[in-house]
Design a protein around this motif. Sequence first.
Motif: not given
Length: 302
Positions: A182-205
């Motif tokens: 429900g938050s507003g716009l996230l500053p791009v500088t704060e992307l590094g403060d989050l914890r990510y679960v992502l697709r594997e590095s060889q995936s197109s995404m």
Amino acid sequence: MEYLNLPDLKHLATLRAVVEQGGVSEAARLLHIGQPAVTKRLRALDGCYAAGLMQRQGRTLELTPAGERVYAFARLVLDHQASLLDDLEYLRSGLNRLRLEVTFAIGEHLLPSLLLNFSDNFPQYRIESRMGYSRHIQRRLATGLSDLALLEQAPDHPEVLVQKWLDDELVLVCGLGHPLWGSGLLPVTELGDLRYVLRESQSSMRITLDKALRDIGIDQLPIAMEVGSTDTIVEMLQHGGHVSFLPRFAVDDALNAGTLYHIKIQGLRIYRTLWIARTRSNLKNAVAEAFIQLLRKKSWNG
């Protein structure tokens, strides 16, 4: 080129069977031959390559350094042989089939409805589909082992033709209960403060995501986990404090249902295109034409 000492495919299959089954007796049972025949084939391979390929360590046989290389070659040759047999069977079966390959995300989220729709509209045709990474699919297209592909990256090969299919976007999402719900716009500088679960590095995404982030000076995100399924990631987001970048087509239903939340990023949107790819030699395939006709009716309104 030297043809006199080429290995026999049966001999290569025997080496592979011994390694993968764990011994001569096990390989003999798998190949329906006697143990002396297995030993004879292994010795023939030794002679072919002028090197000992296996050595006994205690009660077990192990590959020598030369054997490791021949074993890798045997796997490659035999896998290609199996693909060739499939290809010849495809030719014998007539022209009513289509060998379709798609990336994993497309296969999980878009392909099921496409196949059902195609079956309803063209019951005389048959589609054989498989999922894979873009680079593997491109190689199979270029070598004639598949007829048509749906990709998240456009192939770069002189024998492969591409046409635009759908517009898509990689969006940052979180589950209910995450602090950013429900938050507003996230500053791009704060992307590094989050914890990510992502697709594997060889995936197109991931390839698209990593490039977009590098373009704005972000070399690495704090990735907690890499998972090879978008469906699994979506489920994980419901239960933890992680976020993920995922294709909009994969999360649109969850966003509309209110089980995921789209975190908008100030100054960053990652757009991309989904592609239809086929080889120049396959332009008159009636099944491919029918499937492409159906694909053009599938529009993205996100």
